[in-house]
Design an enzyme around this catalytic site. Sequence first.
Site, PDB file in Angstrom:
ATOM      1  N   THR A  87     -11.698  60.370   3.421  1.00  0.00           N
ATOM      2  CA  THR A  87     -11.051  61.326   4.316  1.00  0.00           C
ATOM      3  C   THR A  87     -12.380  61.733   5.191  1.00  0.00           C
ATOM      4  O   THR A  87     -12.782  61.073   6.234  1.00  0.00           O
ATOM      5  CB  THR A  87     -10.430  62.318   3.678  1.00  0.00           C
ATOM      6  OG1 THR A  87     -11.033  62.914   2.924  1.00  0.00           O
ATOM      7  CG2 THR A  87      -9.143  61.752   3.229  1.00  0.00           C
ATOM      8  N   LYS A 142     -13.893  58.640  -3.360  1.00  0.00           N
ATOM      9  CA  LYS A 142     -14.286  59.450  -2.490  1.00  0.00           C
ATOM     10  C   LYS A 142     -14.308  60.912  -2.698  1.00  0.00           C
ATOM     11  O   LYS A 142     -13.849  61.227  -3.674  1.00  0.00           O
ATOM     12  CB  LYS A 142     -12.864  59.307  -1.224  1.00  0.00           C
ATOM     13  CG  LYS A 142     -11.498  59.699  -2.145  1.00  0.00           C
ATOM     14  CD  LYS A 142     -11.141  61.124  -1.553  1.00  0.00           C
ATOM     15  CE  LYS A 142     -11.527  61.552  -0.163  1.00  0.00           C
ATOM     16  NZ  LYS A 142     -11.059  63.029  -0.264  1.00  0.00           N
ATOM     17  N   THR A 194     -12.236  67.274  -5.814  1.00  0.00           N
ATOM     18  CA  THR A 194     -11.220  66.898  -4.651  1.00  0.00           C
ATOM     19  C   THR A 194     -11.986  65.390  -4.442  1.00  0.00           C
ATOM     20  O   THR A 194     -12.598  65.200  -3.546  1.00  0.00           O
ATOM     21  CB  THR A 194     -11.132  67.422  -3.488  1.00  0.00           C
ATOM     22  OG1 THR A 194     -10.610  68.418  -3.458  1.00  0.00           O
ATOM     23  CG2 THR A 194     -10.047  66.262  -2.663  1.00  0.00           C
ATOM     24  N   GLU A 199     -19.840  67.976   2.249  1.00  0.00           N
ATOM     25  CA  GLU A 199     -19.677  68.404   3.716  1.00  0.00           C
ATOM     26  C   GLU A 199     -21.115  69.206   4.029  1.00  0.00           C
ATOM     27  O   GLU A 199     -21.529  70.130   3.713  1.00  0.00           O
ATOM     28  CB  GLU A 199     -18.477  69.187   3.767  1.00  0.00           C
ATOM     29  CG  GLU A 199     -17.383  68.311   3.653  1.00  0.00           C
ATOM     30  CD  GLU A 199     -15.985  69.157   3.526  1.00  0.00           C
ATOM     31  OE1 GLU A 199     -15.955  70.594   3.283  1.00  0.00           O
ATOM     32  OE2 GLU A 199     -15.056  68.629   3.926  1.00  0.00           O
ATOM     33  N   ASN A 241     -15.897  73.530   7.670  1.00  0.00           N
ATOM     34  CA  ASN A 241     -14.659  74.325   7.001  1.00  0.00           C
ATOM     35  C   ASN A 241     -13.879  75.469   7.708  1.00  0.00           C
ATOM     36  O   ASN A 241     -12.933  75.880   7.255  1.00  0.00           O
ATOM     37  CB  ASN A 241     -15.029  74.361   5.576  1.00  0.00           C
ATOM     38  CG  ASN A 241     -15.141  73.234   4.578  1.00  0.00           C
ATOM     39  OD1 ASN A 241     -14.287  72.650   4.507  1.00  0.00           O
ATOM     40  ND2 ASN A 241     -16.367  73.120   4.055  1.00  0.00           N
ATOM     41  N   THR A 281      -5.642  72.461   9.625  1.00  0.00           N
ATOM     42  CA  THR A 281      -4.375  72.125   9.098  1.00  0.00           C
ATOM     43  C   THR A 281      -3.296  72.325  10.133  1.00  0.00           C
ATOM     44  O   THR A 281      -3.292  72.803  11.003  1.00  0.00           O
ATOM     45  CB  THR A 281      -3.999  73.114   7.788  1.00  0.00           C
ATOM     46  OG1 THR A 281      -4.114  74.459   8.347  1.00  0.00           O
ATOM     47  CG2 THR A 281      -4.754  72.904   6.743  1.00  0.00           C
TER      48      THR A 281
END
Lengths: 413, 413
Positions: free
Chosen positions: B154, B180, B191, B277, B408, B413
Amino acid sequence: MADWQEITGGITAPRGYRAAGITAGLKPSGLPDLALIVSDVEAIAAGVFTTSQVKAACVDYCRQRLQAKHNARAILCNAGQANAATGTQGWFDALESAMAVAQALNIPSESVLLASTGVIGQRIKMDALKAGIPSLVAALSETGSDTAAGAIITTDLVPKSIALETTIGDRPVRIGGIAKGSGMIHPNMATMLAFVTCDAAVSPALWQQMLSRAADRSFNSITVDGDTSTNDSLIALANGQSRTPAIIEMGSEAEKLEAMLTAVCQHLAKAIARDGEGATCLIEVQVTGAQDETSARQIAKTIAGSSLVKSAIFGRDPNWGRIAAAAGRAGVLFEQENLQIKLGDFLLLENGQPLTFDRPAASAYLKQASTGAYLKEDTVLISVNVGNGHGTGKAWGCDLSYDYVKINAEYTT
Amino acid sequence: MADWQEITGGITAPRGYRAAGITAGLKPSGLPDLALIVSDVEAIAAGVFTTSQVKAACVDYCRQRLQAKHNARAILCNAGQANAATGTQGWFDALESAMAVAQALNIPSESVLLASTGVIGQRIKMDALKAGIPSLVAALSETGSDTAAGAIITTDLVPKSIALETTIGDRPVRIGGIAKGSGMIHPNMATMLAFVTCDAAVSPALWQQMLSRAADRSFNSITVDGDTSTNDSLIALANGQSRTPAIIEMGSEAEKLEAMLTAVCQHLAKAIARDGEGATCLIEVQVTGAQDETSARQIAKTIAGSSLVKSAIFGRDPNWGRIAAAAGRAGVLFEQENLQIKLGDFLLLENGQPLTFDRPAASAYLKQASTGAYLKEDTVLISVNVGNGHGTGKAWGCDLSYDYVKINAEYTT
């Protein structure tokens, strides 16, 4: 509603206390860096300290003192050097600091408690400290709270102070407090110093129990970056100068006193979270429906401490998914079908499933909540229900901004 | 030294596996978003899944499947929608996905395992998924690992893949893996999705035990931001196509296989941490001298996960104080007089007290360590000794940069 009123005067609002803060030359910046709080008489003393295995000399010192004797007359606090990871020499420096204050006040050195904040691994600049103590003692004043509050801060943007008053019997009883915090704030305790003064008469054991519970509901429920420090200390004195009857067991008067003590601690804790490094707003998380208070608080703390939640709030993003994910990993069992999440008045998730909501309006709520620093409105409220239990709990944190990284990536040691 | 060699081929390096990745139209970006891994024969299947109370439908689905039956033929993974917090409808979508794959492969739907990654609260785009399955099955290839690795990512910057080969008896045995990760990476699990293929023959119970231990030493020892997701899944297949004797109990062959499995998982875990990230470097924390491996790993994880340590590394600041503070709050008892901290080859703290060290050179080490992404040299090594115990443990993380906050705090979303 609250059974007390806010008054001025901070830690010198309760009777029988004097305080002062001066520049002794410990901080490179030349800002005030040495504070002293003195009770006119021996006060009952209680403390809650860092749970870290790496502790500053002042923490070991206070623990030993309070184990041997539940009284104190004075608290000396230096800012600039943490006196942590300084070995035996750090211990001697702590003892010498206490003796210097005791001599200047003409009290036993056993009656002096200590706190330090600043750079880990650096010894206190003892020459400057000792040279400063006579001026510090000379500056002691019954209106000295603000100068003390200003001398204990480090990277804080503002001093933190509060005083509340209630009545016990027909006489006023007061509790005052000052605190410093900012970075490294996390449950169990924050890099945080807080000093509380009270003029009630209370038994040592009860005062310690009250303080421990109040700490769990305040300082141990805030988080800025998940890091707990070597120096975290909360020290509370109760000197009986209100001339109210001694409180020696739980009951309505003890509950009243504990509620006010908790309110003082929560005020200071929230002020610390709001002043978190780089923070643009305070985040309050309220959890209901858990099995017990501890579980509820655990979920609230996990949400308030989530970097993803904190980043989303900074980005004004009503991201219920990150809130749900943080709740889920808190280590507390619940059924996800019972999960409900609100952001302000916006219901985002119910029965574990997302609802359609006015996303621009929810984002606008976050934008609005972040403006007007130090007004009541700059609090972002996250409400989470996890089931049908009676356990409720709160935690406080702040958003994660570019400035947090900037402040902490600077080459400072 | 290592008893294996690195080979090419990823998850299709072991015999009897095919894989594919295609663009089915699940991601708004139009990038590949649907992957399939198929074993020619029923393979022993083991899994380690998120411990969160808020779990995606695919996690519940796999748990139930693996409880009922320790075999599988296929793993379907979609990227784009997490299918978490999607309630009963999400559960039906999972079942329907499995049935669609089973039909296309002409295998029982009980032999299909599932994984999803993407936005929490969003259902899988079922029309696109079902429409894509025939092409996905048609694309299956014995050299298809890279296309599958590319379709499960992702926000990852690069796909993550590895294959190792050893010999058991006189025959080669291979293990391949793809993963991932990126944000939301934390112990218990990240995650993070990882799929491992192996051509050894091994008993179901032993394979699950090996995988659980390997997960603790790899994926459960990495942290990017402390957040654990709703979808974390590690699934490992062992199909026996190496034609080596079945391994049914611990012994030298089982140890060899487990060591190689652990190496595959560690390679993937480190690749995930390095690709965190906003990360500019990988941080490896090695803890020695603890009572046991669990304690050592707990300290290592706390250091690797500390926002203050991570910010300091980003700022190229050899800040041993923050490392000491993180070690101290890990919840593991040790004597601070025993604490030793090294950064690369620089000894910063010994016997709990700071040493004089070449600060510009230590900062230069951090600068150097952060350059040359994806070379061995971009790893910052922190070594911590806490005493005389025999427990050692490692954890991996990455630094905390402005870009983490930027990524972030975006309204995604």
